[in-house]
Design a protein around this motif. Structure first.
Motif, PDB file in Angstrom:
ATOM      1  N   THR A   1      23.628  50.090  38.251  1.00 17.65           N
ATOM      2  CA  THR A   1      24.227  49.142  39.188  1.00 17.65           C
ATOM      3  C   THR A   1      23.223  48.596  40.190  1.00 17.65           C
ATOM      4  O   THR A   1      23.439  47.524  40.759  1.00 17.65           O
ATOM      5  CB  THR A   1      25.394  49.806  39.941  1.00 17.65           C
ATOM      6  N   VAL A   2      22.093  49.304  40.408  1.00 16.32           N
ATOM      7  CA  VAL A   2      21.081  48.783  41.322  1.00 16.32           C
ATOM      8  C   VAL A   2      20.462  47.499  40.781  1.00 16.32           C
ATOM      9  O   VAL A   2      19.835  46.732  41.532  1.00 16.32           O
ATOM     10  CB  VAL A   2      19.977  49.829  41.592  1.00 16.32           C
ATOM     11  N   LEU A   3      20.619  47.252  39.486  1.00 19.79           N
ATOM     12  CA  LEU A   3      20.111  46.029  38.872  1.00 19.79           C
ATOM     13  C   LEU A   3      21.185  44.941  38.824  1.00 19.79           C
ATOM     14  O   LEU A   3      20.934  43.853  38.288  1.00 19.79           O
ATOM     15  CB  LEU A   3      19.608  46.314  37.456  1.00 19.79           C
ATOM     16  N   GLY A   4      22.348  45.233  39.356  1.00 20.30           N
ATOM     17  CA  GLY A   4      23.450  44.280  39.297  1.00 20.30           C
ATOM     18  C   GLY A   4      23.326  43.179  40.326  1.00 20.30           C
ATOM     19  O   GLY A   4      22.423  43.164  41.159  1.00 20.30           O
ATOM     20  N   TRP A   5      24.249  42.242  40.274  1.00 18.41           N
ATOM     21  CA  TRP A   5      24.278  41.130  41.209  1.00 18.41           C
ATOM     22  C   TRP A   5      25.633  41.096  41.893  1.00 18.41           C
ATOM     23  O   TRP A   5      26.542  41.875  41.584  1.00 18.41           O
ATOM     24  CB  TRP A   5      23.997  39.815  40.483  1.00 18.41           C
ATOM     25  N   GLY A   6      25.793  40.203  42.816  1.00 25.34           N
ATOM     26  CA  GLY A   6      27.069  40.070  43.514  1.00 25.34           C
ATOM     27  C   GLY A   6      27.285  38.633  43.930  1.00 25.34           C
ATOM     28  O   GLY A   6      26.490  37.747  43.611  1.00 25.34           O
ATOM     29  N   GLY A   7      28.360  38.404  44.651  1.00 23.93           N
ATOM     30  CA  GLY A   7      28.633  37.058  45.127  1.00 23.93           C
ATOM     31  C   GLY A   7      30.107  36.811  45.346  1.00 23.93           C
ATOM     32  O   GLY A   7      30.963  37.644  45.028  1.00 23.93           O
ATOM     33  N   GLU A   8      30.364  35.654  45.920  1.00 20.31           N
ATOM     34  CA  GLU A   8      31.730  35.218  46.210  1.00 20.31           C
ATOM     35  C   GLU A   8      32.286  34.429  45.035  1.00 20.31           C
ATOM     36  O   GLU A   8      31.617  33.546  44.491  1.00 20.31           O
ATOM     37  CB  GLU A   8      31.751  34.343  47.461  1.00 20.31           C
ATOM     38  N   ASN A   9      33.527  34.753  44.667  1.00 15.67           N
ATOM     39  CA  ASN A   9      34.201  34.082  43.556  1.00 15.67           C
ATOM     40  C   ASN A   9      35.639  33.768  43.947  1.00 15.67           C
ATOM     41  O   ASN A   9      36.175  34.335  44.899  1.00 15.67           O
ATOM     42  CB  ASN A   9      34.189  34.977  42.312  1.00 15.67           C
ATOM     43  N   ALA A  10      36.258  32.884  43.199  1.00 19.04           N
ATOM     44  CA  ALA A  10      37.648  32.526  43.465  1.00 19.04           C
ATOM     45  C   ALA A  10      38.326  32.131  42.167  1.00 19.04           C
ATOM     46  O   ALA A  10      37.665  31.712  41.202  1.00 19.04           O
ATOM     47  CB  ALA A  10      37.739  31.383  44.478  1.00 19.04           C
ATOM     48  N   ALA A  11      39.654  32.279  42.144  1.00 25.36           N
ATOM     49  CA  ALA A  11      40.415  31.918  40.954  1.00 25.36           C
ATOM     50  C   ALA A  11      41.787  31.406  41.374  1.00 25.36           C
ATOM     51  O   ALA A  11      42.443  32.005  42.226  1.00 25.36           O
ATOM     52  CB  ALA A  11      40.574  33.117  40.030  1.00 25.36           C
ATOM     53  N   GLU A  12      42.193  30.310  40.788  1.00 27.24           N
ATOM     54  CA  GLU A  12      43.549  29.796  40.974  1.00 27.24           C
ATOM     55  C   GLU A  12      44.406  30.370  39.853  1.00 27.24           C
ATOM     56  O   GLU A  12      44.086  30.197  38.680  1.00 27.24           O
ATOM     57  CB  GLU A  12      43.546  28.269  40.933  1.00 27.24           C
ATOM     58  N   ARG A  13      45.506  31.072  40.220  1.00 25.64           N
ATOM     59  CA  ARG A  13      46.236  31.809  39.195  1.00 25.64           C
ATOM     60  C   ARG A  13      47.736  31.766  39.427  1.00 25.64           C
ATOM     61  O   ARG A  13      48.210  31.471  40.509  1.00 25.64           O
ATOM     62  CB  ARG A  13      45.742  33.261  39.114  1.00 25.64           C
ATOM     63  N   VAL A  14      48.465  32.076  38.343  1.00 23.58           N
ATOM     64  CA  VAL A  14      49.920  32.172  38.392  1.00 23.58           C
ATOM     65  C   VAL A  14      50.346  33.384  37.577  1.00 23.58           C
ATOM     66  O   VAL A  14      49.778  33.653  36.512  1.00 23.58           O
ATOM     67  CB  VAL A  14      50.591  30.876  37.868  1.00 23.58           C
ATOM     68  N   ALA A  15      51.300  34.143  38.092  1.00 26.36           N
ATOM     69  CA  ALA A  15      51.787  35.331  37.387  1.00 26.36           C
ATOM     70  C   ALA A  15      52.577  34.900  36.152  1.00 26.36           C
ATOM     71  O   ALA A  15      53.447  34.025  36.232  1.00 26.36           O
ATOM     72  CB  ALA A  15      52.658  36.169  38.311  1.00 26.36           C
ATOM     73  N   VAL A  16      52.274  35.553  35.014  1.00 21.74           N
ATOM     74  CA  VAL A  16      52.873  35.143  33.744  1.00 21.74           C
ATOM     75  C   VAL A  16      53.335  36.354  32.944  1.00 21.74           C
ATOM     76  O   VAL A  16      52.975  37.499  33.227  1.00 21.74           O
ATOM     77  CB  VAL A  16      51.871  34.327  32.890  1.00 21.74           C
ATOM     78  N   GLU A  17      54.103  36.053  31.924  1.00 19.23           N
ATOM     79  CA  GLU A  17      54.534  37.024  30.934  1.00 19.23           C
ATOM     80  C   GLU A  17      54.254  36.443  29.550  1.00 19.23           C
ATOM     81  O   GLU A  17      54.144  35.228  29.378  1.00 19.23           O
ATOM     82  CB  GLU A  17      56.034  37.314  31.074  1.00 19.23           C
ATOM     83  N   TRP A  18      54.130  37.308  28.551  1.00 24.52           N
ATOM     84  CA  TRP A  18      54.023  36.881  27.169  1.00 24.52           C
ATOM     85  C   TRP A  18      54.503  38.020  26.279  1.00 24.52           C
ATOM     86  O   TRP A  18      54.648  39.164  26.729  1.00 24.52           O
ATOM     87  CB  TRP A  18      52.596  36.465  26.813  1.00 24.52           C
ATOM     88  N   THR A  19      54.756  37.728  25.034  1.00 23.20           N
ATOM     89  CA  THR A  19      55.189  38.728  24.071  1.00 23.20           C
ATOM     90  C   THR A  19      54.028  39.053  23.151  1.00 23.20           C
ATOM     91  O   THR A  19      53.494  38.167  22.483  1.00 23.20           O
ATOM     92  CB  THR A  19      56.386  38.231  23.248  1.00 23.20           C
TER      93      THR A  19
END
Length: 241
Positions: free
Chosen positions: A63-81
């Protein structure tokens, strides 16, 4: 441990869930075939997830080689079969954004999730969190105080809201190949959700909808949660889009 492309370790330093109550018929138009909106007390639950990640790296990479940052997502709760006939829950993510060049460059390639560039700033303390996101088409401006109780939410108590989002921890979003979907499931043994008292919340995606189509519901926060993102294949979903 062998390198596992697609599976990603990370620490959720902060995750803000900005929630709206949306007309289900309108929200359904945002979804591809095979998904249906999850209805809670007559409304769909949609919103924006603002998440800052740290030490993100493929499973098997230190994990010391990992990266980071700010992210965002527009989402809606859903169902499926699912293909075996069982009902499943999650979220459909109409768009993903990131302030990280790494996420924009590698999303949809090294790991699932195509991102577009956004400017995201934050001003945070243990008691208060203010976030702002700007893109060519969208703006989000949220300022909240951390609280101990959840008020005026269709999701009920903080325990009920926490379980609602935990049960819907699989997210689907458009893939780089037209017609395909990327699937990711958030797994953690340290799930913690905190309620907030909003100072002000504005999100252009929802504020510009026709009058009566969307109403602000709540803002929830997660902080300092270790997590693993596991890719989910379309075969598991059991729906061809």
């Amino acid at each position: 441990m062998p390198l596992s492309l697609g599976r990603m370790n990370a620490t959720i330093e902060r995750r803000m869930l900005i929630n709206y109550r949306v007309d289900p018929a309108l929200a359904q138009t945002w979804l591809p075939d095979g998904f249906r909106v999850q209805v809670v007390d007559g409304v769909a639950i949609a919103g924006i997830c603002m998440i800052r990640l740290a030490r993100m790296a493929p499973v098997g990479v230190p994990t010391v080689l990992g990266w980071g940052g700010e992210n965002a997502a527009e989402r809606v709760a859903v169902e499926w079969t699912s293909s075996d006939g069982t009902p499943s829950r999650g979220v459909f993510i109409t768009r993903r954004f990131s302030a990280s060049r790494t996420a924009v460059a590698l999303g949809g390639r090294l790991f699932p999730g195509v991102h577009t560039k956004a400017a995201i700033t934050s001003d945070e303390s243990p008691e208060r969190i203010a976030l702002r996101m700007t893109t060519p088409t969208d703006t989000v401006d949220a300022d909240v105080r951390l609280s101990t109780t959840l008020s005026n939410s269709v999701l009920g108590s903080i325990d009920e809201a926490s379980e609602f989002f935990r049960a819907g921890s699989t997210g689907w979003s458009p893939a780089s190949k037209k017609g395909d979907l990327d699937g990711l499931r958030l797994d953690t043994d340290a799930w913690r959700v905190e309620p907030t008292t909003p100072v002000h919340v504005r999100a252009s995606l929802f504020d510009t909808l026709p009058t009566g189509s969307a109403e602000f519901d709540s803002v929830l926060v997660m902080r300092n949660v270790p997590a693993v993102w596991n890719p989910v294949g379309n075969a598991e979903r059991g729906i061809r889009v």
